[in-house]
Motif scaffolding. Sequence first.
Motif, PDB file in Angstrom:
ATOM      1  N   GLY A 149      -3.908  13.629 -61.087  1.00 14.23           N
ATOM      2  CA  GLY A 149      -3.015  13.674 -59.931  1.00 14.23           C
ATOM      3  C   GLY A 149      -3.498  14.630 -58.863  1.00 14.23           C
ATOM      4  N   LEU A 150      -3.916  15.822 -59.267  1.00 10.59           N
ATOM      5  CA  LEU A 150      -4.430  16.795 -58.310  1.00 10.59           C
ATOM      6  C   LEU A 150      -5.725  16.301 -57.671  1.00 10.59           C
ATOM      7  CD1 LEU A 150      -3.737  20.143 -60.204  1.00 10.59           C
ATOM      8  CD2 LEU A 150      -2.567  19.265 -58.176  1.00 10.59           C
ATOM      9  N   ALA A 176      -6.553  13.205 -57.175  1.00 14.76           N
ATOM     10  CA  ALA A 176      -6.194  12.143 -56.232  1.00 14.76           C
ATOM     11  C   ALA A 176      -5.673  12.722 -54.931  1.00 14.76           C
ATOM     12  CB  ALA A 176      -5.146  11.223 -56.864  1.00 14.76           C
ATOM     13  N   ILE A 177      -4.902  13.780 -55.023  1.00 14.88           N
ATOM     14  CA  ILE A 177      -4.373  14.423 -53.813  1.00 14.88           C
ATOM     15  C   ILE A 177      -5.510  15.014 -52.983  1.00 14.88           C
ATOM     16  CG2 ILE A 177      -3.001  16.374 -52.991  1.00 14.88           C
ATOM     17  CD1 ILE A 177      -1.093  15.807 -55.358  1.00 14.88           C
ATOM     18  N   VAL A 178      -6.476  15.645 -53.639  1.00 11.14           N
ATOM     19  CA  VAL A 178      -7.587  16.283 -52.926  1.00 11.14           C
ATOM     20  C   VAL A 178      -8.530  15.235 -52.334  1.00 11.14           C
ATOM     21  CG1 VAL A 178      -9.642  17.725 -53.247  1.00 11.14           C
ATOM     22  CG2 VAL A 178      -7.469  18.395 -54.278  1.00 11.14           C
ATOM     23  N   ALA A 226      -7.917  11.958 -51.650  1.00 16.74           N
ATOM     24  CA  ALA A 226      -7.295  10.888 -50.863  1.00 16.74           C
ATOM     25  C   ALA A 226      -7.732  10.883 -49.408  1.00 16.74           C
ATOM     26  CB  ALA A 226      -5.777  10.950 -50.981  1.00 16.74           C
TER      27      ALA A 226
END
Length: 90
Positions: free
Chosen positions: A20-21, A23-25, A27
């Motif tokens: 998840g982290l 993917a956030i970074v 994206a």
Amino acid sequence: MDFDLEDLVEDFGVPGLIFGLGAIVLAPIFGTALAKVGKPIAKTAIKTSIVLYGKTKTVLAEASESFEDLLAETKAELAEGGEPKALEGS
């Protein structure tokens, strides 16, 4: 409702949090690249759909016209007193 990191780790697990982290970074980096690639693909799909719609519409119009001609001929034969012929079956 309080934010508790321990609950998140229990619910999603460490690999889920890392994914998840990540993917956030990533994206913003991959999002624009995917948008650049995805837009032409979407436009091609839309163009293909429009062309297929037009061809399908033409084919259905021709089939409808053929059916209407056949129906008109059949009605004319019945009006002349022709008896409907039964199909010879097995």
